[in-house]
Write an enzyme that holds these catalytic residues in place. Structure first.
Site, PDB file in Angstrom:
ATOM      1  N   ASP A 284      -8.070  -5.017  -0.277  1.00 48.94           N
ATOM      2  CA  ASP A 284      -8.522  -6.071  -1.225  1.00 48.94           C
ATOM      3  C   ASP A 284      -8.044  -7.575  -1.063  1.00 48.94           C
ATOM      4  O   ASP A 284      -8.584  -8.144  -1.701  1.00 48.94           O
ATOM      5  CB  ASP A 284      -7.879  -5.500  -2.691  1.00 48.94           C
ATOM      6  CG  ASP A 284      -8.302  -4.275  -3.074  1.00 48.94           C
ATOM      7  OD1 ASP A 284      -7.795  -3.130  -3.513  1.00 48.94           O
ATOM      8  OD2 ASP A 284      -9.688  -4.047  -3.155  1.00 48.94           O
TER       9      ASP A 284
ATOM     10  N   HIS B 296       0.888  -1.350  -0.068  1.00 47.90           N
ATOM     11  CA  HIS B 296      -0.141   0.017   0.038  1.00 47.90           C
ATOM     12  C   HIS B 296       0.815   1.205  -0.286  1.00 47.90           C
ATOM     13  O   HIS B 296       1.791   1.305   0.694  1.00 47.90           O
ATOM     14  CB  HIS B 296      -1.084   0.071   1.252  1.00 47.90           C
ATOM     15  CG  HIS B 296      -2.180   0.981   1.051  1.00 47.90           C
ATOM     16  ND1 HIS B 296      -2.072   2.268   1.408  1.00 47.90           N
ATOM     17  CD2 HIS B 296      -3.379   0.721   0.751  1.00 47.90           C
ATOM     18  CE1 HIS B 296      -3.167   3.137   0.889  1.00 47.90           C
ATOM     19  NE2 HIS B 296      -3.982   1.978   0.850  1.00 47.90           N
TER      20      HIS B 296
HETATM   21  C1  SDX Z   1      -6.235   0.249  -3.173  1.00 46.35           C
HETATM   22  O1  SDX Z   1      -4.299   4.441  -2.184  1.00 46.35           O
HETATM   23  C2  SDX Z   1      -5.226   4.042  -1.696  1.00 46.35           C
HETATM   24  O2  SDX Z   1      -5.590   4.303  -0.493  1.00 46.35           O
HETATM   25  C3  SDX Z   1      -5.836   2.729  -2.424  1.00 46.35           C
HETATM   26  C4  SDX Z   1      -6.882   1.892  -1.736  1.00 46.35           C
HETATM   27  C5  SDX Z   1      -8.344   2.772  -1.315  1.00 46.35           C
HETATM   28  O3  SDX Z   1      -8.733   2.410  -0.430  1.00 46.35           O
HETATM   29  O4  SDX Z   1      -8.448   3.549  -2.151  1.00 46.35           O
HETATM   30  O5  SDX Z   1      -6.289   1.513  -0.444  1.00 46.35           O
HETATM   31  C6  SDX Z   1      -7.274   0.663  -2.254  1.00 46.35           C
HETATM   32  O6  SDX Z   1      -5.937   0.205  -4.188  1.00 46.35           O
HETATM   33  C7  SDX Z   1      -5.180  -0.912  -2.505  1.00 46.35           C
HETATM   34  C8  SDX Z   1      -4.151  -1.510  -3.143  1.00 46.35           C
HETATM   35  C9  SDX Z   1      -4.609  -2.542  -4.024  1.00 46.35           C
HETATM   36  N1  SDX Z   1      -3.377  -3.089  -5.013  1.00 46.35           N
HETATM   37  C10 SDX Z   1      -2.863  -4.273  -5.026  1.00 46.35           C
HETATM   38  O7  SDX Z   1      -3.229  -4.941  -3.980  1.00 46.35           O
HETATM   39  C11 SDX Z   1      -1.932  -4.306  -6.306  1.00 46.35           C
HETATM   40  C12 SDX Z   1      -0.601  -4.965  -5.550  1.00 46.35           C
HETATM   41  N2  SDX Z   1       0.060  -3.880  -4.786  1.00 46.35           N
HETATM   42  C13 SDX Z   1       0.944  -3.046  -5.574  1.00 46.35           C
HETATM   43  O8  SDX Z   1       1.133  -3.113  -6.870  1.00 46.35           O
HETATM   44  C14 SDX Z   1       1.449  -1.845  -4.637  1.00 46.35           C
HETATM   45  O9  SDX Z   1       1.700  -2.359  -3.498  1.00 46.35           O
HETATM   46  C15 SDX Z   1       0.660  -0.434  -4.515  1.00 46.35           C
HETATM   47  C16 SDX Z   1       0.142  -0.389  -6.152  1.00 46.35           C
HETATM   48  C17 SDX Z   1      -0.563  -0.805  -3.778  1.00 46.35           C
HETATM   49  C18 SDX Z   1       1.575   0.689  -4.056  1.00 46.35           C
HETATM   50  O10 SDX Z   1       2.278   0.799  -4.917  1.00 46.35           O
HETATM   51  P1  SDX Z   1       3.503   1.892  -4.525  1.00 46.35           P
HETATM   52  O11 SDX Z   1       3.263   2.522  -3.296  1.00 46.35           O
HETATM   53  O12 SDX Z   1       3.558   2.728  -5.803  1.00 46.35           O
HETATM   54  O13 SDX Z   1       4.856   1.138  -4.371  1.00 46.35           O
HETATM   55  P2  SDX Z   1       5.886   0.600  -5.415  1.00 46.35           P
HETATM   56  O14 SDX Z   1       5.032  -0.008  -6.543  1.00 46.35           O
HETATM   57  O15 SDX Z   1       6.833   1.536  -5.585  1.00 46.35           O
HETATM   58  O16 SDX Z   1       6.342  -0.604  -4.765  1.00 46.35           O
HETATM   59  C19 SDX Z   1       7.317  -0.741  -3.826  1.00 46.35           C
HETATM   60  C20 SDX Z   1       8.407  -1.764  -3.839  1.00 46.35           C
HETATM   61  C21 SDX Z   1       8.805  -2.026  -5.193  1.00 46.35           C
HETATM   62  O17 SDX Z   1       9.881  -2.607  -5.079  1.00 46.35           O
HETATM   63  P3  SDX Z   1      11.422  -1.969  -5.561  1.00 46.35           P
HETATM   64  O18 SDX Z   1      11.020  -1.427  -6.899  1.00 46.35           O
HETATM   65  O19 SDX Z   1      11.688  -0.874  -4.672  1.00 46.35           O
HETATM   66  O20 SDX Z   1      12.426  -2.842  -5.658  1.00 46.35           O
HETATM   67  O21 SDX Z   1       7.576  -2.818  -3.271  1.00 46.35           O
HETATM   68  C22 SDX Z   1       7.401  -3.986  -4.369  1.00 46.35           C
HETATM   69  C23 SDX Z   1       7.857  -3.074  -5.715  1.00 46.35           C
HETATM   70  O22 SDX Z   1       8.171  -3.957  -6.751  1.00 46.35           O
HETATM   71  N3  SDX Z   1       5.836  -4.185  -4.280  1.00 46.35           N
HETATM   72  C24 SDX Z   1       5.365  -5.321  -4.384  1.00 46.35           C
HETATM   73  C25 SDX Z   1       4.319  -5.236  -4.317  1.00 46.35           C
HETATM   74  N4  SDX Z   1       3.764  -4.130  -4.177  1.00 46.35           N
HETATM   75  C26 SDX Z   1       4.940  -3.265  -4.091  1.00 46.35           C
HETATM   76  N5  SDX Z   1       6.198  -6.613  -4.711  1.00 46.35           N
HETATM   77  C27 SDX Z   1       5.411  -7.825  -4.773  1.00 46.35           C
HETATM   78  N6  SDX Z   1       4.075  -7.765  -4.595  1.00 46.35           N
HETATM   79  C28 SDX Z   1       3.444  -6.579  -4.420  1.00 46.35           C
HETATM   80  N7  SDX Z   1       1.925  -6.574  -4.170  1.00 46.35           N
END
Ligand code: SDX
Length: 428
Positions: free
Chosen positions: A364, A307
């Site tokens: 989720d 998140h």
């Molecule tokens: C919602 O914003 C909100 O409030 C949203 C929400 C709401 O109520 O409106 O809470 C609802 O959207 C919840 C999130 C649902 N999405 C997912 O579950 C999809 C999987 N999660 C990710 O794609 C990710 O964690 C996000 C999109 C939720 C957050 O992304 P960020 O903050 O942009 O973080 P990032 O993508 O830059 O990740 C940071 C690191 C990365 O690695 P590095 O590049 O630093 O090496 O963490 C890794 C990412 O690769 N990473 C994951 C991961 N999520 C982040 N690696 C594996 N699996 C994951 N799920």
């Protein structure tokens, strides 16, 4: 606290005012930065940038705190109902008895949708994703209610638009589902509560009696409360920026539905179940998927994990996980997917990759398991999120309009070609 922050650019110092919120969050007000210094800030994805000051929802990502207008999500989920929480978000205070009754009756008055909407609906092939249908039907409201096009008309007119979309979204959602099923649509039953009415429109079929199961209605109402707002998330920011051009409420909400659809945002609840189904059909090997999620060369992400704000735990996920156990037990459902989800969570929470990157289950991760138990099909999961998030979007849009915020228009740093002369390529 000092009044200002100081930044230095090419040896020159500039002072920028500090702002402090009611929970002591501190921000640097950069609204005059470019005028003073000629430079801008750059922050792809706005990970460190506030777009507004807001009094609607407070998140503390480090401590897993979520409050709507000061009330904790735990209390509201336990003691309130979705319509009361919707009133709270949109109007800023909990309604007294009369205010609640007026709000509920103002919504019940508008649950029907124009019969011509069925012509639009019937134009969609049955395999159309319901989120695309929903955003289209919401945008069609600008045609059926042209007076809604001018958001500056009057607050009475805006409040009528608010009542109409609060009332009609569940009907549109249920009709989108029936269109996909090839079933006749059900008309609203205003003798029922907001959530019960939706369930009946979704699942009643001709020639069969239908009674709403109170366990199902209660679980769904709680889920809608938990999804009702979440400050400046992707879809709420979309609603605000579209509304900032003085586009109508319906056009702004339609845009928000499309932003929510993405699998990194609200579409994750559908993606989680599809991922868990894949793991199940792959023999339940959670370690294989944890490995894939950690592999930089593998685009696979553990859906439902991570998140932007919560770097400890998502308080909603904790409530939903417990509710999933309760609902499945009360409905007498054994869903192997739940056990796979719990196994995946346990492995991930003990894996250094997830611990180091502070990746925990988000809203989720478990919600789809409850939706399944309630009989809601996977393609409708994000539609459920949209129904829950609607009052939050409305509240965010209304606050942006009340504050007379300027049109959203970010700057950029240009990295393309510098000036070059035209070449007639037709001779090449
Ligand atoms: C919602 O914003 C909100 O409030 C949203 C929400 C709401 O109520 O409106 O809470 C609802 O959207 C919840 C999130 C649902 N999405 C997912 O579950 C999809 C999987 N999660 C990710 O794609 C990710 O964690 C996000 C999109 C939720 C957050 O992304 P960020 O903050 O942009 O973080 P990032 O993508 O830059 O990740 C940071 C690191 C990365 O690695 P590095 O590049 O630093 O090496 O963490 C890794 C990412 O690769 N990473 C994951 C991961 N999520 C982040 N690696 C594996 N699996 C994951 N799920």
């Amino acid at each position: 606290m000092a009044d200002n922050a100081e930044i230095k650019v090419d040896g020159k110092s500039f002072e920028l005012p500090l702002v402090k919120g009611s929970e002591n969050e501190i921000g640097i007000d950069i609204s005059k930065l470019r005028g003073q210094s000629g430079v801008i800030t750059l922050d792809p994805g706005f990970k460190n940038t506030g777009s507004t000051s807001s009094g609607i929802t407070y998140l503390d990502g480090e401590n897993g705190i979520l409050r709507y207008r000061g009330y904790s999500i735990e209390e509201l989920a336990e003691k309130s109902n979705f319509l009361e929480v919707s009133y709270l978000l949109v109007n800023g205070e909990l309604p007294n008895k009369q205010q609640y009754e007026n709000f509920e009756s103002s919504i019940k008055k508008h649950t029907l949708i124009h019969e011509d909407v069925r012509k639009i609906l019937e134009g969609f092939p049955s395999n159309a994703h319901p989120m695309g249908v929903l955003s289209s039907l919401v945008c069609s409201m600008t045609a059926f209610y042209p007076e809604s096009l001018d958001p500056n008309r009057s607050w009475d007119a805006v409040n009528l638009s608010i009542a109409r979309i609060m009332a009609k979204l569940p009907t549109m959602a249920a009709w989108a589902y029936k269109n996909e099923q090839g079933h006749p649509v059900n008309y609203p039953d205003n003798s029922l509560s907001y959530t019960e009415n939706f369930l009946k429109m979704m699942f009643a079929v001709p020639a069969e009696d239908f009674e709403v199961d109170p366990v199902v209605a209660d679980a769904l109402d709680k889920l809608l409360i938990l999804h009702a707002d979440h400050e400046q998330n992707c879809s709420a920011s979309t609603v605000r920026i579209v509304g900032s051009s003085h586009a109508s409420l319906y056009a702004s909400i339609s845009a928000g539905i499309n932003a929510l659809w993405g699998p990194l945002h609200g579409g994750a609840n559908q993606a989680v179940i599809e991922m868990l189904e894949d793991i199940k059909s792959d023999g339940g090997d959670v370690d294989k998927y944890i490995k894939k999620a950690k592999d930089k060369n593998d685009p696979f992400r553990l859906m439902g994990f991570g998140h932007r704000v919560y770097k400890n735990f998502d308080p909603r996920a904790k409530i939903i996980k417990k509710a999933a156990d309760d609902v499945l037990e009360r409905l007498g459902i054994q869903d192997p997917i739940l056990e796979i989800a719990k196994g995946l969570e346990e492995v991930a929470l003990n894996d250094e990759y997830f611990v180091e990157k502070k990746l925990y289950p988000n809203v989720d991760f478990y919600s789809g398991i409850i939706y399944r138990a309630l009989g809601i099909p996977t393609k409708m999961f994000t539609v459920m999120f949209a129904i829950g998030r609607l009052p939050g979007w409305i509240a965010q849009w209304k606050e942006m309009r009340e504050n007379k915020e300027p049109i959203g228009r970010p700057r950029q740093i240009y990295t393309g070609h510098t000036q070059r002369s035209y070449v007639d390529m037709s001779k090449r």
